[in-house]
Design an enzyme around this catalytic site. Structure first.
Site, PDB file in Angstrom:
ATOM      1  N   HIS A 158      60.346 -47.164 105.676  1.00  0.00           N
ATOM      2  CA  HIS A 158      61.454 -45.830 106.158  1.00  0.00           C
ATOM      3  C   HIS A 158      60.690 -44.637 106.089  1.00  0.00           C
ATOM      4  O   HIS A 158      60.785 -43.700 105.205  1.00  0.00           O
ATOM      5  CB  HIS A 158      62.678 -45.728 105.282  1.00  0.00           C
ATOM      6  CG  HIS A 158      63.591 -46.811 105.174  1.00  0.00           C
ATOM      7  ND1 HIS A 158      64.340 -47.476 104.133  1.00  0.00           N
ATOM      8  CD2 HIS A 158      63.779 -48.082 106.102  1.00  0.00           C
ATOM      9  CE1 HIS A 158      64.854 -48.452 104.466  1.00  0.00           C
ATOM     10  NE2 HIS A 158      64.282 -48.893 105.571  1.00  0.00           N
TER      11      HIS A 158
HETATM   12  C1  LIG Z   1      60.303 -55.054 108.299  1.00  0.00           C
HETATM   13  C2  LIG Z   1      61.025 -53.720 108.534  1.00  0.00           C
HETATM   14  C3  LIG Z   1      62.414 -54.002 108.316  1.00  0.00           C
HETATM   15  C4  LIG Z   1      62.940 -52.682 108.664  1.00  0.00           C
HETATM   16  N1  LIG Z   1      64.568 -52.617 108.436  1.00  0.00           N
HETATM   17  C5  LIG Z   1      65.375 -51.551 108.644  1.00  0.00           C
HETATM   18  C6  LIG Z   1      66.827 -51.795 108.494  1.00  0.00           C
HETATM   19  O1  LIG Z   1      67.400 -52.469 108.350  1.00  0.00           O
HETATM   20  N2  LIG Z   1      67.482 -50.366 108.813  1.00  0.00           N
HETATM   21  C7  LIG Z   1      66.637 -49.286 109.256  1.00  0.00           C
HETATM   22  O2  LIG Z   1      67.544 -48.231 109.267  1.00  0.00           O
HETATM   23  N3  LIG Z   1      65.464 -49.188 109.181  1.00  0.00           N
HETATM   24  C8  LIG Z   1      64.707 -50.055 109.081  1.00  0.00           C
HETATM   25  N4  LIG Z   1      63.512 -50.331 109.172  1.00  0.00           N
HETATM   26  C9  LIG Z   1      62.857 -49.048 109.940  1.00  0.00           C
HETATM   27  C10 LIG Z   1      62.614 -49.040 111.180  1.00  0.00           C
HETATM   28  O3  LIG Z   1      62.237 -50.070 111.928  1.00  0.00           O
HETATM   29  C11 LIG Z   1      62.425 -47.826 111.905  1.00  0.00           C
HETATM   30  O4  LIG Z   1      62.928 -46.494 111.244  1.00  0.00           O
HETATM   31  C12 LIG Z   1      62.485 -47.582 113.258  1.00  0.00           C
HETATM   32  O5  LIG Z   1      61.806 -48.653 114.184  1.00  0.00           O
HETATM   33  C13 LIG Z   1      61.676 -46.085 113.616  1.00  0.00           C
HETATM   34  O6  LIG Z   1      61.923 -46.176 115.049  1.00  0.00           O
HETATM   35  P1  LIG Z   1      60.842 -45.284 115.664  1.00  0.00           P
HETATM   36  O7  LIG Z   1      61.398 -45.106 117.218  1.00  0.00           O
HETATM   37  O8  LIG Z   1      60.589 -43.833 115.252  1.00  0.00           O
HETATM   38  O9  LIG Z   1      59.538 -45.772 115.927  1.00  0.00           O
HETATM   39  P2  LIG Z   1      59.048 -47.119 116.361  1.00  0.00           P
HETATM   40  O10 LIG Z   1      59.979 -47.992 116.388  1.00  0.00           O
HETATM   41  O11 LIG Z   1      57.989 -47.482 115.291  1.00  0.00           O
HETATM   42  O12 LIG Z   1      58.168 -46.922 117.622  1.00  0.00           O
HETATM   43  C14 LIG Z   1      57.164 -45.869 117.785  1.00  0.00           C
HETATM   44  C15 LIG Z   1      56.461 -46.323 119.133  1.00  0.00           C
HETATM   45  O13 LIG Z   1      55.212 -45.468 119.510  1.00  0.00           O
HETATM   46  C16 LIG Z   1      54.271 -46.175 119.887  1.00  0.00           C
HETATM   47  N5  LIG Z   1      53.240 -45.019 119.828  1.00  0.00           N
HETATM   48  C17 LIG Z   1      52.616 -44.683 118.476  1.00  0.00           C
HETATM   49  N6  LIG Z   1      51.582 -43.984 118.583  1.00  0.00           N
HETATM   50  C18 LIG Z   1      51.415 -43.723 119.952  1.00  0.00           C
HETATM   51  C19 LIG Z   1      50.413 -43.041 120.922  1.00  0.00           C
HETATM   52  N7  LIG Z   1      49.508 -42.387 120.366  1.00  0.00           N
HETATM   53  N8  LIG Z   1      50.699 -43.220 122.332  1.00  0.00           N
HETATM   54  C20 LIG Z   1      51.795 -43.982 122.776  1.00  0.00           C
HETATM   55  N9  LIG Z   1      52.475 -44.802 122.057  1.00  0.00           N
HETATM   56  C21 LIG Z   1      52.542 -44.666 120.683  1.00  0.00           C
HETATM   57  C22 LIG Z   1      54.113 -47.331 118.881  1.00  0.00           C
HETATM   58  O14 LIG Z   1      53.031 -48.432 119.601  1.00  0.00           O
HETATM   59  C23 LIG Z   1      55.542 -47.716 118.687  1.00  0.00           C
HETATM   60  O15 LIG Z   1      55.900 -48.759 119.801  1.00  0.00           O
HETATM   61  C24 LIG Z   1      62.628 -51.336 109.012  1.00  0.00           C
HETATM   62  C25 LIG Z   1      61.185 -51.457 109.091  1.00  0.00           C
HETATM   63  C26 LIG Z   1      60.390 -52.611 108.805  1.00  0.00           C
HETATM   64  C27 LIG Z   1      59.107 -52.534 109.258  1.00  0.00           C
END
Ligand SMILES: Cc1cc2nc3c(=O)[nH]c(=O)nc-3n(C[C@H](O)[C@H](O)[C@H](O)COP(=O)(O)OP(=O)(O)OC[C@H]3O[C@@H](n4cnc5c(N)ncnc54)[C@H](O)[C@@H]3O)c2cc1C
Ligand code: SF4
Length: 551
Positions: A483
Site C-alpha cells: 500500500h
Molecule cells: C498482492 C497485492 C495485493 C493487494 N491487495 C489490495 C487490497 O486488497 N486492497 C487494496 O486497497 N489494495 C491492495 N493492493 C494495493 C493495490 O494494488 C494498489 O494500491 C493499486 O493497484 C494502485 O493503483 P495505481 O493505479 O495507483 O497503480 P498501479 O495499479 O500500480 O498502476 C500504475 C501503472 O503505471 C504504469 N507506469 C509506471 N511507470 C510508468 C511510466 N514511467 N510510464 C508509463 N507507465 C508507467 C505501470 O506500468 C502500471 O501499470 C494490493 C497490492 C498487491 C501487490
C-alpha cells in the site's frame, strides 16, 4: 473530441494520462465521458487474462507456497517491475527496515489490481486529522466529508459489496449504501466472531470489489479462492475493466510506452510528455492537462527523473518533498492451530477482519492496527508442515486435513507516520534497460509503529488463547503490504507539500498527481479505494479547469 497524431508519431490529446492502473484508468474513463480526448501511456505489456491463468497453473509449488504474485505477469523487457523469486533488485532498499519495503506492483496494462485482493476500505474521518486530533503525523488538505461523495462514486465504479448494518461498517459515516450486499460470512468468520467479540474485539466483513451476483459486465464470484494472484473469470474488480470502458469511449492506450521526461513552459505549465517505445525510440505527446498515475513509487521516480532547467530538483518538487514520506502498512503475521476446525479458505481471499484497535486515544502514542482473518486456503502451508513432520500415507493425509481445517493466519497491518527521511531517490548506478535510474528507498518503520507492534502482539496472544490456539507463531520482521503512500504528499502549503486537496501539483497549473503518493496519513486499512476516490476528485478538478477555460 479526437486525439491527433503527426507523421513523426507524436500525438496530441486534451488529457494525457500516464499509467493505466485503477487510478489512471478511472480518470481516463471519467474524462472521456465528459467529452475530452484522452491518450494513456503505459510502460508495460498488454496481455490477455487467459495467459496469466496459464502461467499461474504452470508455476512451481515453491513459488505458489511463498506467494509469488508477481512472477506470473510477463514483464516488458524495457520496463521491469520488482521480482522476488529470485529478487531482481529493481527497487534498491536501505535503512533499518529497508527489507520491510519489498513492494509488489505490476507494470502491465491494467496495473497492480490484476493481483490485488479487492479489499475496498474507507479511511475513518479522524484519519484525515491526525495532527489536530492526536498531535502526530499530518492533516489532509481535505476532510472526510469532502472525500465522502467520491468514496461513494469509487464504490459504484468498482461494484463494492459491503454491509448495510451500521454496526458492521467501519466507518459507519456514509451517505449512500454499498452498491452490493455484503458477501455473506463463511463458517470461519461466524465462529471466530462468536468466540472473540464478547471479549472486546469486533469482527466485521471486509468491503470488497466483487459480488455474488453479476455486476455490469462482471460475472458473479464463484468463490474458488484464487483472487491472488489472478481471478480466472474476471469477477474481481481490476483496472483493466476501466481501461476497456475508457477505450470504448475512444481513449487511446499505448502499451510499452515508458514516460521519462516532461516539458514545461515559462509559466511552468506542462506542455508534453516524452516516452520511449519498445525499440527505445523517443516520441512525445502534447496536451492541455496531464495526469501522472504511475503508483506511489513510479510517480515520484518519474518526477525526479524529469528534472529540467526550470525545475532542477525535479518536476513538482520546489518543496523538496517529492519522494519523501514514503509509507506502507508494514505488518506482521501470526499463525496458529485452533482447537477446532474453522475451514478458512472457502469463498474469496478476503472475508472478515478484526478492527477493534483501529482508533482510540492511544493513537497519540502508538499505531493502531487491523487484523485480517486471512481467508486464503491453508492446504499448501498445511502440506508443507505435515511433510516436515516426516509423515507418509494415511497419516500424512490426515495431518494435512487437520492443519488445513484448523489453521489460522492473521495478517496484521500497522500505521506508519509520514517521515521525510523515509525517502525515494533515483539511483545513479542502477539503471533500467532504457538507461533510466532505478528507484532507491530508505525506510524506517519508526517508533510509533514499533510501539504499536507490542500492543498488537498482546492482542494476538489473547485472540489465539480464545481460539484454543497451539503452535502460535508471530513473525518478528515487518513485511510489506503493498500500500504505497506518501511520495507526493498533499497539503495546503506549497512549501511543505507537493499537491493540494485536488491532487493538483502546487508548482504546475495543469498537472495532477492522484493516488497513494498524495495520501498524508496511512490509517490501517488497504488504500486503493481512497486512491480511486482521490482520482475521481482529481478528474472533477480537471473538468472544472476545462470549463473555466483555465487549460
Ligand atoms: C498482492 C497485492 C495485493 C493487494 N491487495 C489490495 C487490497 O486488497 N486492497 C487494496 O486497497 N489494495 C491492495 N493492493 C494495493 C493495490 O494494488 C494498489 O494500491 C493499486 O493497484 C494502485 O493503483 P495505481 O493505479 O495507483 O497503480 P498501479 O495499479 O500500480 O498502476 C500504475 C501503472 O503505471 C504504469 N507506469 C509506471 N511507470 C510508468 C511510466 N514511467 N510510464 C508509463 N507507465 C508507467 C505501470 O506500468 C502500471 O501499470 C494490493 C497490492 C498487491 C501487490
Ligand atoms: S473467489 Fe476470487 S478468484 Fe474466485 S471468482 Fe471470486 S473473485 Fe474470482
Amino acid at each position: 473530441m479526437a486525439t491527433s497524431s503527426s507523421s513523426t508519431g507524436d500525438m496530441h490529446a486534451d488529457v494525457v494520462v500516464v499509467g493505466t492502473g485503477v487510478v489512471g484508468a478511472m480518470i481516463a474513463h471519467q474524462m472521456a465521458q465528459q467529452g475530452h480526448s484522452v491518450i494513456m501511456l503505459e510502460a508495460g505489456l498488454r496481455r490477455p487474462r487467459g495467459e496469466f491463468v496459464e502461467r499461474w497453473r504452470d508455476m512451481s509449488f515453491y513459488n505458489r507456497l511463498h506467494s509469488d504474485f508477481q512472477g506470473l505477469y510477463p514483464q516488458s523487457e524495457k520496463a521491469p517491475a520488482p521480482l522476488y523469486f529470485p529478487p531482481n533488485d529493481y527497487v534498491g532498499l536501505h535503512g533499518p527496515n529497508g527489507s520491510a519495503y519489498q513492494q509488489g506492483y505490476l507494470r502491465v496494462v491494467g496495473g497492480t489490481t490484476w493481483h490485488w485482493a479487492a479489499s475496498c476500505w474507507r479511511h475513518l474521518p479522524v484519519d484525515f486529522t491526525m495532527q489536530s486530533s492526536y498531535g502526530v503525523g499530518r492533516d489532509w488538505a481535505i476532510s472526510y466529508d469532502e472525500l465522502e461523495p467520491y468514496y461513494c462514486r469509487a464504490e459504484e465504479e468498482m461494484g463494492v459489496s459491503g454491509p448495510h448494518d451500521p454496526a458492521l461498517q467501519s466507518p459507519a459515516q456514509r451517505s449512500r449504501p454499498y452498491p452490493r450486499d455484503m458477501i455473506p460470512f463463511g463458517y470461519a468468520d461466524r465462529r471466530v466472531a462468536e468466540l472473540v467479540n464478547p471479549h472486546g474485539f469486533q469482527v466485521v466483513p471486509i468491503p470488497q470489489g466483487r459480488s455474488i451476483q453479476p455486476y455490469g459486465e462482471r460475472p458473479g464470484c464463484c468463490g474458488n479462492n484464487n483472487c491472488q494472484p489472478i481471478c480466472p473469470i474476471g469477477a474481481m474488480y481490476n483496472g483493466i475493466q476501466h481501461v476497456q470502458r475508457a477505450e470504448a469511449l475512444g481513449v487511446r492506450v499505448l502499451d510499452q510506452a515508458v514516460a521519462y521526461r516532461l516539458d514545461t513552459d515559462d509559466h511552468n505549465r506542462i506542455t508534453a510528455v516524452h516516452y520511449y517505445d519498445a525499440g527505445h525510440q523517443s516520441h512525445k505527446v502534447t496536451g492541455r492537462a496531464f495526469v501522472l498515475a504511475c503508483n506511489g513509487i513510479e510517480t515520484p521516480r518519474l518526477l525526479l527523473l524529469a528534472a529540467n532547467e526550470r525545475n532542477p530538483n525535479g518536476i513538482a518538487n520546489s518543496s523538496d518533498q517529492v519522494g519523501r514520506n514514503m509509507m506502507d502498512h508494514s505488518g506482521i503475521h501470526a499463525t496458529f492451530l485452533a482447537n477446532e476446525p474453522l475451514w478458512f479458505g472457502r469463498g474469496p481471499a478476503q472475508s472478515s477482519c478484526i478492527v477493534g484497535a483501529r482508533d482510540g486515544e492511544f493513537r497519540s502514542r502508538y499505531s493502531a492496527n487491523k487484523m485480517i482473518l486471512n481467508n486464503i486456503s491453508r492446504v499448501v502451508p498445511a502440506t508443507e508442515q505435515a511433510l516436515a513432520l516426516g509423515l507418509t500415507g494415511e497419516a500424512l493425509d490426515n495431518e494435512i486435513r487437520r492443519r488445513a481445517a484448523c489453521g489460522v493466519d492473521l495478517s496484521v497491518s500497522l500505521e506508519p507516520l509520514p517521515d521525510p527521511n523515509n525517502r525515494l531517490t533515483v539511483s545513479k548506478t542502477r539503471k533500467d534497460p532504457h538507461g533510466l535510474g532505478c528507484p532507491d528507498i530508505y525506510y524506517d518503520v519508526g517508533d510509533y509503529v514499533r510501539n504499536g507492534t507490542q500492543a498488537a502482539v498482546d492482542q494476538i496472544r489473547q485472540i489465539a488463547g480464545l481460539l484454543g490456539g497451539t503452535e502460535l507463531r508471530i513473525t518478528t520482521n515487518y513485511n510489506a503490504n503493498n500500500h504505497i503512500m506518501g511520495g507526493c504528499i498533499m497539503g495546503h502549503d506549497p512549501k511543505d507539500s507537493v499537491v493540494d486537496g485536488n491532487c493538483q501539483a502546487h508548482d504546475h497549473p495543469n498537472l495532477w498527481l492522484p493516488g497513494g503518493g498524495a495520501m498524508p496519513s496511512a490509517s490501517v486499512v488497504n488504500t486503493t479505494l481512497s486512491m480511486a476516490a482521490l482520482g475521481l476528485r482529481a478528474a472533477d478538478s480537471i473538468h472544472a479547469a476545462f470549463q473555466a477555460t483555465k487549460l
